[in-house]
Design a protein around this motif. Structure first.
Motif, mmCIF file in Angstrom:
data_model
loop_
_atom_site.group_PDB
_atom_site.id
_atom_site.type_symbol
_atom_site.label_atom_id
_atom_site.label_comp_id
_atom_site.label_asym_id
_atom_site.label_seq_id
_atom_site.Cartn_x
_atom_site.Cartn_y
_atom_site.Cartn_z
ATOM 1 N N MET A 134 30.773 33.606 47.587
ATOM 2 C CA MET A 134 31.315 34.264 46.249
ATOM 3 C C MET A 134 30.474 34.514 45.207
ATOM 4 N N GLN A 135 29.311 33.673 45.219
ATOM 5 C CA GLN A 135 28.289 33.703 44.420
ATOM 6 C C GLN A 135 27.124 34.531 44.917
ATOM 7 N N SER A 136 27.205 34.922 46.152
ATOM 8 C CA SER A 136 26.188 36.025 46.864
ATOM 9 C C SER A 136 26.233 37.132 47.054
ATOM 10 N N ILE A 137 27.613 37.469 47.405
ATOM 11 C CA ILE A 137 27.952 38.786 47.868
ATOM 12 C C ILE A 137 28.261 39.595 46.559
ATOM 13 N N GLY A 138 27.514 40.910 46.643
ATOM 14 C CA GLY A 138 27.365 41.700 45.327
ATOM 15 C C GLY A 138 28.932 42.245 44.804
ATOM 16 N N HIS A 139 28.978 42.271 43.391
ATOM 17 C CA HIS A 139 30.111 42.868 42.613
ATOM 18 C C HIS A 139 31.349 41.850 42.901
ATOM 19 N N LEU A 140 30.896 40.753 43.264
ATOM 20 C CA LEU A 140 32.175 39.627 43.209
ATOM 21 C C LEU A 140 32.161 39.048 41.882
ATOM 22 N N LYS A 141 31.162 39.131 41.185
ATOM 23 C CA LYS A 141 30.957 38.525 39.560
ATOM 24 C C LYS A 141 32.143 39.021 39.081
ATOM 25 N N SER A 142 32.590 38.044 38.103
ATOM 26 C CA SER A 142 33.769 38.266 37.044
ATOM 27 C C SER A 142 33.451 39.474 35.948
ATOM 28 N N GLN A 143 34.254 40.269 35.882
ATOM 29 C CA GLN A 143 34.090 41.268 34.899
ATOM 30 C C GLN A 143 33.759 40.684 33.406
ATOM 31 N N HIS A 144 34.689 39.820 33.112
ATOM 32 C CA HIS A 144 34.448 39.270 31.520
ATOM 33 C C HIS A 144 33.037 38.865 31.355
ATOM 34 N N THR A 145 32.236 38.722 32.389
ATOM 35 C CA THR A 145 30.704 38.452 31.845
ATOM 36 C C THR A 145 30.075 39.445 31.372
#
Length: 238
Positions: A134-145
């Protein structure tokens, strides 16, 4: 005196041009490619506004304080699903971006989005691998950041926020906000708009969805608050 007059003229021209500039801040997997295509159409309108589309790393703090801007958001669960398969295909057919080492490890363990989501919070080596995936795959980062909620609503509100789920309604509001009467449309071609077909991919199970609701709990609340704010603004701000 002549030089001063010329400087003032240039300053007025510069400010006038800046007033017509609108920045699009691009959160991944929120219809940004399609919106940038629309921006190209807008930029071709004589004497119209100029849209500057930025990459994923550009943040609101990077823009001058008086900048006009907009961005797009998406339901966190469907965004996760889309991002997983986009990076699994290395963004083909529109682009080709090789996996990072972390993505290579992630996809060697989790071949489907459902597999990864179901493995979250498992008390084993598989759960640890899911966490790092979840930390590595692109674009799985939360939008609120990308954006501070208070800043968006109270301090530096955008001219528009486009929701992927209500894209036609919000694009219409965006064009109205830009005083554009031209009949413009988002691209229908899935390659041009960077949309992949997931019909052959297994859907998310209830377990997977519940795990993702926990993982993206802050993002889901963030989306709900913005969704309500957008509806209120569109009703009351012409």
């Amino acid at each position: 005196m002549h030089r001063l007059v010329e400087t003032l003229k240039k300053t007025r021209i510069f400010r006038s041009r800046n007033d017509d500039i609108v920045h699009f801040l691009h959160i991944g997997k929120c219809a940004g490619t399609a919106i940038k295509d629309l921006a190209t159409q807008i930029n071709a309108i004589p004497h119209g506004p100029r849209i500057i589309g930025h990459g994923h790393s550009k943040k609101l703090a990077d823009l001058p304080c008086d900048s006009k801007y907009f961005f797009s958001i998406r339901d966190p669960i469907t965004r996760y699903y889309s991002a997983f398969y986009m990076r699994k295909s290395k963004e083909q057919p529109r682009l080709y971006r090789e996996w990072s080492e972390g993505e290579r490890n992630a996809y060697s363990t989790f071949t489907e989005a459902n597999d990864l989501a179901e493995s979250l919070f498992v008390d084993s080596d598989l759960g640890t691998k899911a966490f790092f995936a979840m930390q590595s795959i692109g674009h799985l980062k939360s939008q609120h950041t990308w954006f501070n909620l208070n800043e968006i609503i109270n301090t530096r509100p955008p001219i528009c926020i486009v929701r992927r789920e209500k894209i036609d309604l919000d694009i219409a509001y965006l064009l109205k906000s830009l005083n554009i009467d031209d009949k413009l449309s988002l691209p229908a071609d899935p390659v041009r708009s960077h949309r992949n077909n997931y019909d052959k991919s297994p859907p998310l199970s209830q377990k997977a969805k519940k795990n993702l609701e926990v993982w993206y709990s802050i993002d889901i609340e963030y989306y709900k608050k913005l969704d309500s704010w957008i509806d209120f603004r569109q009703r009351h701000v012409g």
